[in-house]
Design a protein around this motif. Sequence first.
Motif, PDB file in Angstrom:
ATOM      1  N   HIS A 128      46.755  49.466  -0.354  1.00 11.54           N
ATOM      2  CA  HIS A 128      47.890  50.371  -0.544  1.00 11.54           C
ATOM      3  C   HIS A 128      47.531  51.509  -1.502  1.00 11.54           C
ATOM      4  CE1 HIS A 128      52.543  50.627  -1.066  1.00 11.54           C
ATOM      5  NE2 HIS A 128      51.995  51.787  -0.770  1.00 11.54           N
ATOM      6  N   ALA A 129      46.929  52.534  -0.952  1.00 14.25           N
ATOM      7  CA  ALA A 129      46.535  53.697  -1.748  1.00 14.25           C
ATOM      8  C   ALA A 129      47.767  54.456  -2.226  1.00 14.25           C
ATOM      9  CB  ALA A 129      45.653  54.610  -0.906  1.00 14.25           C
ATOM     10  N   PHE A 130      47.679  55.021  -3.405  1.00 11.19           N
ATOM     11  CA  PHE A 130      48.710  55.887  -3.983  1.00 11.19           C
ATOM     12  C   PHE A 130      50.044  55.177  -4.239  1.00 11.19           C
ATOM     13  CE2 PHE A 130      45.833  58.621  -1.528  1.00 11.19           C
ATOM     14  CZ  PHE A 130      45.351  59.415  -2.553  1.00 11.19           C
ATOM     15  N   ARG A 131      50.035  53.867  -4.293  1.00  9.56           N
ATOM     16  CA  ARG A 131      51.286  53.118  -4.534  1.00  9.56           C
ATOM     17  C   ARG A 131      51.965  53.573  -5.828  1.00  9.56           C
ATOM     18  NH1 ARG A 131      50.266  47.121  -4.595  1.00  9.56           N
ATOM     19  NH2 ARG A 131      49.264  47.651  -6.551  1.00  9.56           N
ATOM     20  N   ASP A 132      51.196  53.697  -6.911  1.00  8.66           N
ATOM     21  CA  ASP A 132      51.783  54.089  -8.190  1.00  8.66           C
ATOM     22  C   ASP A 132      52.298  55.529  -8.154  1.00  8.66           C
ATOM     23  OD1 ASP A 132      51.214  51.566  -9.164  1.00  8.66           O
ATOM     24  OD2 ASP A 132      49.346  52.194 -10.146  1.00  8.66           O
ATOM     25  N   HIS A 133      51.577  56.398  -7.474  1.00  4.78           N
ATOM     26  CA  HIS A 133      52.016  57.796  -7.350  1.00  4.78           C
ATOM     27  C   HIS A 133      53.352  57.872  -6.609  1.00  4.78           C
ATOM     28  CE1 HIS A 133      51.830  62.128  -6.805  1.00  4.78           C
ATOM     29  NE2 HIS A 133      51.934  61.966  -5.495  1.00  4.78           N
ATOM     30  N   ILE A 134      53.475  57.138  -5.527  1.00  5.91           N
ATOM     31  CA  ILE A 134      54.721  57.125  -4.747  1.00  5.91           C
ATOM     32  C   ILE A 134      55.863  56.568  -5.597  1.00  5.91           C
ATOM     33  CG2 ILE A 134      55.882  56.236  -2.684  1.00  5.91           C
ATOM     34  CD1 ILE A 134      53.565  58.212  -2.106  1.00  5.91           C
ATOM     35  N   ALA A 135      55.604  55.481  -6.310  1.00  7.94           N
ATOM     36  CA  ALA A 135      56.636  54.880  -7.160  1.00  7.94           C
ATOM     37  C   ALA A 135      57.100  55.857  -8.240  1.00  7.94           C
ATOM     38  CB  ALA A 135      56.112  53.591  -7.790  1.00  7.94           C
TER      39      ALA A 135
END
Length: 170
Positions: free
Chosen positions: A74-81
Amino acid sequence: MSNFLHDRMEVGDEIDLLPPAGDFFLDIAKTTPVVLLSGGVGQTPMLSMLNTLVQKDHAAPIHYLHACENGRQHAFRDHIATLDSRHEQLHSFSWYRSPLDSDVIDRDYDAVGLMDLAPLKASILQDNTEFYFCGPIAFMRAIYKQLKSWGLEDSRLHYELFGPHQTLED
């Protein structure tokens, strides 16, 4: 193209480029609801579109829906959150096909299995919602089939197939 750039290009080399071509680009009014759907690496163009919508303070609802294998993928999970927490119009949802023991539902992901839009239909479907999707061909066909079953016109469905020309229709 990336193999060419890595294998044959050197720092200082010059190449002639053209602007992007094709019909897969974000072109909506600020008041148009938009749903961005991605499977696996199809997240790359969807993330670019999401960042653009957020930067331009899109006034309508934005739904960012992503499916992948598990938290390791799950790439960019923290960015999306982070974007989701800062932008009232943004609503994100993710599916893990095979969650890891370390993946926690309602923290890392929202549902198990393949992307099923039916439970979200009431929140994502409005009269003028535009849908953009990208991912592996099987993912794209499944999304196309779900959206078409809702009676949506092709003019509201925007997608890009990478590789040889193919169709999403059966």
